[in-house]
Design a protein around this motif. Sequence first.
Motif, PDB file in Angstrom:
ATOM      1  N   THR A 127       0.858  -1.186   0.000  1.00  0.00           N
ATOM      2  CA  THR A 127       0.000   0.000   0.000  1.00  0.00           C
ATOM      3  C   THR A 127       0.887   1.227   0.000  1.00  0.00           C
ATOM      4  N   ALA A 128       0.672   2.090  -0.971  1.00  0.00           N
ATOM      5  CA  ALA A 128       1.498   3.288  -1.099  1.00  0.00           C
ATOM      6  C   ALA A 128       0.620   4.530  -1.117  1.00  0.00           C
ATOM      7  N   ASP A 129       1.152   5.591  -0.559  1.00  0.00           N
ATOM      8  CA  ASP A 129       0.521   6.890  -0.643  1.00  0.00           C
ATOM      9  C   ASP A 129       0.372   7.236  -2.129  1.00  0.00           C
ATOM     10  N   ALA A 130      -0.665   7.939  -2.485  1.00  0.00           N
ATOM     11  CA  ALA A 130      -0.912   8.285  -3.894  1.00  0.00           C
ATOM     12  C   ALA A 130       0.240   9.082  -4.506  1.00  0.00           C
ATOM     13  N   ARG A 131       1.036   9.727  -3.671  1.00  0.00           N
ATOM     14  CA  ARG A 131       2.158  10.534  -4.177  1.00  0.00           C
ATOM     15  C   ARG A 131       3.488   9.793  -4.155  1.00  0.00           C
ATOM     16  N   THR A 132       3.460   8.517  -3.814  1.00  0.00           N
ATOM     17  CA  THR A 132       4.694   7.724  -3.746  1.00  0.00           C
ATOM     18  C   THR A 132       5.285   7.547  -5.139  1.00  0.00           C
TER      19      THR A 132
ATOM     20  N   HIS B 153       6.946   5.849  -8.274  1.00  0.00           N
ATOM     21  CA  HIS B 153       6.835   4.505  -8.839  1.00  0.00           C
ATOM     22  C   HIS B 153       8.014   3.633  -8.417  1.00  0.00           C
TER      23      HIS B 153
ATOM     24  N   VAL C 264       7.568   1.753  -5.112  1.00  0.00           N
ATOM     25  CA  VAL C 264       6.664   0.603  -5.194  1.00  0.00           C
ATOM     26  C   VAL C 264       7.373  -0.564  -5.885  1.00  0.00           C
TER      27      VAL C 264
ATOM     28  N   THR D 124      -2.134  -1.506  -3.588  1.00  0.00           N
ATOM     29  CA  THR D 124      -3.218  -0.553  -3.361  1.00  0.00           C
ATOM     30  C   THR D 124      -2.625   0.839  -3.187  1.00  0.00           C
ATOM     31  N   THR D 125      -3.467   1.845  -3.316  1.00  0.00           N
ATOM     32  CA  THR D 125      -3.044   3.234  -3.090  1.00  0.00           C
ATOM     33  C   THR D 125      -3.899   3.850  -2.006  1.00  0.00           C
ATOM     34  N   ARG D 126      -3.313   4.758  -1.302  1.00  0.00           N
ATOM     35  CA  ARG D 126      -4.026   5.481  -0.256  1.00  0.00           C
ATOM     36  C   ARG D 126      -4.002   6.962  -0.617  1.00  0.00           C
ATOM     37  N   GLN D 127      -5.163   7.567  -0.676  1.00  0.00           N
ATOM     38  CA  GLN D 127      -5.243   8.989  -0.970  1.00  0.00           C
ATOM     39  C   GLN D 127      -4.770   9.777   0.242  1.00  0.00           C
TER      40      GLN D 127
END
Length: 75
Positions: free
Chosen positions: A39-44, A46, A49, A67-70
């Motif tokens: 799970t990565a922050d949406a601003r992570t 690439h 990941v 998954t992504t987390r906003q």
Amino acid sequence: ANGEYSINDQALINHQLDTLKRGLQKALGDNRTAPVIITADARTPHEAVVRAMDAAGQLGLVNLSITTRQPGKSE
């Protein structure tokens, strides 16, 4: 987004591939079929990941999900 990694809510000391692999090995033991959710922050970036996926792949883990987390309103 700031380059930090954690496994099961335990922060890792750095973002090196070997550190990720050791953390995964410690968390999963010999269970190579356990589900791994990245799970990565949406601003992570690439690259971050892909590094996590690479660590899992090098250990033979095959049950990966991403998954992504906003970011929250306070971020």
